[in-house]
Design an enzyme around this catalytic site. Structure first.
Site, PDB file in Angstrom:
ATOM      1  N   HIS A  12      -3.660   8.079   4.109  1.00  0.00           N
ATOM      2  CA  HIS A  12      -3.559   9.519   4.382  1.00  0.00           C
ATOM      3  C   HIS A  12      -2.133   9.884   4.795  1.00  0.00           C
ATOM      4  O   HIS A  12      -1.374   9.055   5.296  1.00  0.00           O
ATOM      5  CB  HIS A  12      -4.542   9.925   5.480  1.00  0.00           C
ATOM      6  N   GLU A  86     -11.161   4.153   9.426  1.00  0.00           N
ATOM      7  CA  GLU A  86     -10.190   3.347  10.167  1.00  0.00           C
ATOM      8  C   GLU A  86     -10.914   2.507  11.222  1.00  0.00           C
ATOM      9  O   GLU A  86     -12.054   2.806  11.590  1.00  0.00           O
ATOM     10  CB  GLU A  86      -9.146   4.263  10.822  1.00  0.00           C
TER      11      GLU A  86
END
Length: 191
Positions: A12, A86
């Protein structure tokens, strides 16, 4: 060591918390203006690949990866997969690194890389479970694929594919605005 299909891996773009050096883990933070530029750069890199290859696309459920995917994949459909989130950084999530270093000096002294530090967080997921879910995702891939996820997940995924041990994974770069191409146990970076 297993052979995996080709993967185009996108981290990202920069988030507001990245800019503040605040631990996100599985908490949410929006892309910063620079992060939007990162995602746009990835869109430019991915456009010819998406047109020529038409690969399936898989994205972390976390907002920063979803926001990046909407831009970088130019509205293409994707599958959200929870295994791409994550690492859960436990008690570290939401706190600035400078404050954590003061509050947990022993953990910071023993764990000098973000991968090791976040996996050592009290109440967190830990490396073994994080590695296992990343490997589980990889083992389900049967065709060349695009993955939009996170820095530490990317280090573990790239390490698994390239046959690296944990200490080698922890030393890998964490670029934003680029695409890691993983194929035949090697990586190249599109910038």
């Amino acid at each position: 060591m297993s052979e995996y299909p080709k993967i185009w891996l996108l981290r990202h773009g920069q988030t507001e918390w990245n800019a503040e050096r605040r631990v996100q883990g599985q908490l949410e933070s929006r892309l910063s203006p620079l992060g939007l530029e990162h995602a746009q750069r990835q869109a430019e890199l991915m456009q010819p690949i998406l047109s020529a290859e038409n690969p399936p696309c898989y994205v972390s459920p976390l907002g920063r990866a979803q926001q990046t995917a909407e831009i970088a994949l130019a509205g293409r459909e994707f599958t959200t997969d929870a295994r791409l989130a994550e690492v859960h950084a436990g008690d570290f999530q939401g706190h600035r690194l400078v404050d954590l270093e003061q509050d947990y000096p022993d953990i910071f002294a023993r764990n000098t890389t973000p991968l090791d530090m976040f996996c050592a967080a009290p109440g967190g997921e830990g490396y073994e479970r994080f590695h296992a879910r990343t490997l589980d995702f990889l083992q389900t891939l049967s065709a060349p694929s695009v993955v939009v996820a996170h820095g530490l997940l990317g280090q573990v995924m790239r390490g698994i594919i390239c046959g690296l041990d944990r200490s080698e994974q922890a030393k890998l770069s964490n670029g934003q605005g680029c695409v890691y191409v993983l194929e035949q146990r090697r990586e190249t970076v599109l910038r």
